[in-house]
Design an enzyme around this catalytic site. Structure first.
Site, PDB file in Angstrom:
ATOM      1  N   TYR A 101       0.740  -1.096   0.004  1.00 58.49           N
ATOM      2  CA  TYR A 101       0.089   0.114  -0.123  1.00 58.49           C
ATOM      3  C   TYR A 101       0.927   1.155   0.245  1.00 58.49           C
ATOM      4  O   TYR A 101       1.789   1.397   0.762  1.00 58.49           O
ATOM      5  CB  TYR A 101      -1.033  -0.094   1.309  1.00 58.49           C
ATOM      6  CG  TYR A 101      -1.526   1.200   1.446  1.00 58.49           C
ATOM      7  CD1 TYR A 101      -2.801   1.451   1.014  1.00 58.49           C
ATOM      8  CD2 TYR A 101      -1.175   2.486   2.082  1.00 58.49           C
ATOM      9  CE1 TYR A 101      -3.659   2.634   1.190  1.00 58.49           C
ATOM     10  CE2 TYR A 101      -1.744   3.604   2.341  1.00 58.49           C
ATOM     11  CZ  TYR A 101      -3.040   3.682   1.651  1.00 58.49           C
ATOM     12  OH  TYR A 101      -3.571   4.746   1.857  1.00 58.49           O
ATOM     13  N   GLU A 189      -3.169   7.578  -4.218  1.00 56.47           N
ATOM     14  CA  GLU A 189      -3.255   6.371  -3.379  1.00 56.47           C
ATOM     15  C   GLU A 189      -3.156   5.028  -4.078  1.00 56.47           C
ATOM     16  O   GLU A 189      -3.837   5.143  -5.332  1.00 56.47           O
ATOM     17  CB  GLU A 189      -4.359   6.586  -2.361  1.00 56.47           C
ATOM     18  CG  GLU A 189      -4.455   5.043  -1.680  1.00 56.47           C
ATOM     19  CD  GLU A 189      -5.862   5.040  -0.953  1.00 56.47           C
ATOM     20  OE1 GLU A 189      -5.713   4.988   0.452  1.00 56.47           O
ATOM     21  OE2 GLU A 189      -6.668   4.812  -1.421  1.00 56.47           O
TER      22      GLU A 189
END
Ligand code: GDP
Ligand code: MN
Length: 385
Positions: A101, A189
């Site tokens: 992530y 993101e």
């Protein structure tokens, strides 16, 4: 302005972040053409302005043309969290060894960009923060100094990336940071940022929010506006000149002034309710605007009760009352309304409402009282008065 995955990936690619080959498809035939060009297997991905597509069936692997047809047809019919799928992104499938992530976001309270990285990806980051806080690196970046390679390596280590891809991850973080700064994003993101079996680091998803206030600096971003995908109610509100944001609760909110509307949302939430929208009728709203705003709220089928919280300044409470009365005679709503009028011409407004004796309209004198009342009414409770 929120971008679709494929638009975010286009920005990623421009800044040197590895992404998979792919193409946009608006229908099954375009999807098939994309599949032929890319070669199988491919991933068929719904392009909607919301996350959690995988869980909702909006991301599917296709090993051949027949599977691609089936998935494309099914996904194009889906509705994901209230967003109808109108567009697909067909991308060459990746083999995944690990899911990481990575994100850069504007941390307003720290007044600095925040870089986050974790070797636990593919799940919601809140869950990672809860279950594996030791694997989540968070670091504020000095905006003037920028993010250097060395610092990026430290972040990759802190988030426990595998040793052999530390440099690859660091490079991806630097590119992501570059996207954030140079494109004027408030969020960039990647979840998941994958490591392939060949140990390549690549962005498999993209969630990018651009700062609308910086739009004048980026004429090329106009193409990302996604007007066809914006909530139709929000679009209508824009045309009518009121601020409307759709939320996912069941209490319709109308106020005048963004500050008042925001505190109204807070007070309703504190009273245990869930707002269905943010609606700011603005300063000086006349009866006509209030009528339009009421219509807007009522066209959201999720709304079970409505709260009007007006503190009259330039806006006159008698105009608000007139607008509400007009809306009632035009629409005959059967929902309960709680109306708090205060400030300019409040007396007159209350008198008009009392005289009109509209069915299901409950006057309230304070904001908290109004919030408690509307929450009770939305929950189907009987209220005297
Ligand atoms: P989201 O559910 O909206 O976040 O959509 P994602 O783009 O993140 O995709 C959801 C999940 O599908 C990912 O976490 C992956 O596990 C899986 N996925 C997406 N693309 C691929 C791919 O190319 N290959 C494989 N094996 N899995 C993929
Ligand atoms: Mn994702």
């Amino acid at each position: 302005m929120d971008l679709l995955e494929h638009q975010g990936k286009e920005l990623f690619r421009r800044h040197g972040l590895a992404v998979s080959e792919g193409a946009v498809a608006n229908n099954v035939e375009e999807a098939v053409a994309a599949g032929r060009q890319l070669g199988y297997p491919v991933v068929v991905k719904a392009q909607v302005l919301t996350g959690g597509r995988g869980k909702a069936g909006g991301v599917k692997l296709a090993g051949n043309e027949q599977e691609l047809r089936d998935h494309a047809a099914r996904i194009l019919g889906l509705e994901i969290r209230g967003h109808r799928v109108k567009k697909l992104w067909i991308e060459r499938a990746s083999e995944i060894a690990s899911e990481y992530y990575a994100a850069v976001l504007l941390d307003r309270s720290a007044r600095a960009p925040l870089v986050m990285f974790s070797s636990e990806g593919g799940v919601e980051i809140e869950e990672v923060a809860r279950r594996h806080p030791e694997k989540l690196a968070r670091r504020h970046i000095n905006y003037l100094a920028g993010l250097g390679e060395e610092e990026a390596v430290q972040i990759a280590r802190a988030g426990q990336a595998a040793e052999d891809v530390i440099d690859g991850v660091a490079k991806a973080l630097c590119s992501l940071y570059e996207v954030f700064c140079e494109e004027d994003a408030t969020l960039a993101e990647i979840n998941p940022l994958i490591v392939t079996p060949e140990r390549e680091v690549r962005a498999l998803d993209a969630k990018v929010t651009l700062d609308d206030n910086a739009r004048f600096r980026h004429p090329d971003h106009e193409a990302y506006a996604n007007l066809d995908l914006i909530d139709p109610l929000e679009r209508r509100a824009k045309e009518e000149g009121v601020q409307y944001v759709q939320l996912d609760g069941d209490i319709g909110i109308l106020g005048n002034g963004a500050g008042l509307v925001m505190s109204t949302l807070d007070v309703v939430a504190q009273a245990g309710g869930r707002p269905a929208n943010f609606l700011d009728a603005g300063g000086g709203a006349n009866a006509e605007k209030i009528r339009q705003a009421t219509e807007l709220i009522l066209s959201n089928p999720a709304v079970k009760a409505v709260l009007f919280n007006i503190f009259g300044g330039i806006t006159r409470c008698d105009e608000v009352a007139k607008g509400l009365i007009e809306a009632f005679s035009a629409l005959n709503p059967t929902l309960p309304f709680v109306v708090r009028l205060d400030g300019t011409n409040a007396e007159e407004g209350r008198r008009l409402l009392a005289e009109a004796n509209l069915p299901g309209v409950h006057p309230a004198s304070g904001m908290e009282e109004a919030a408690k009342l509307v929450v009770a009414l939305a929950g189907g409770q009987e209220v005297k008065g």
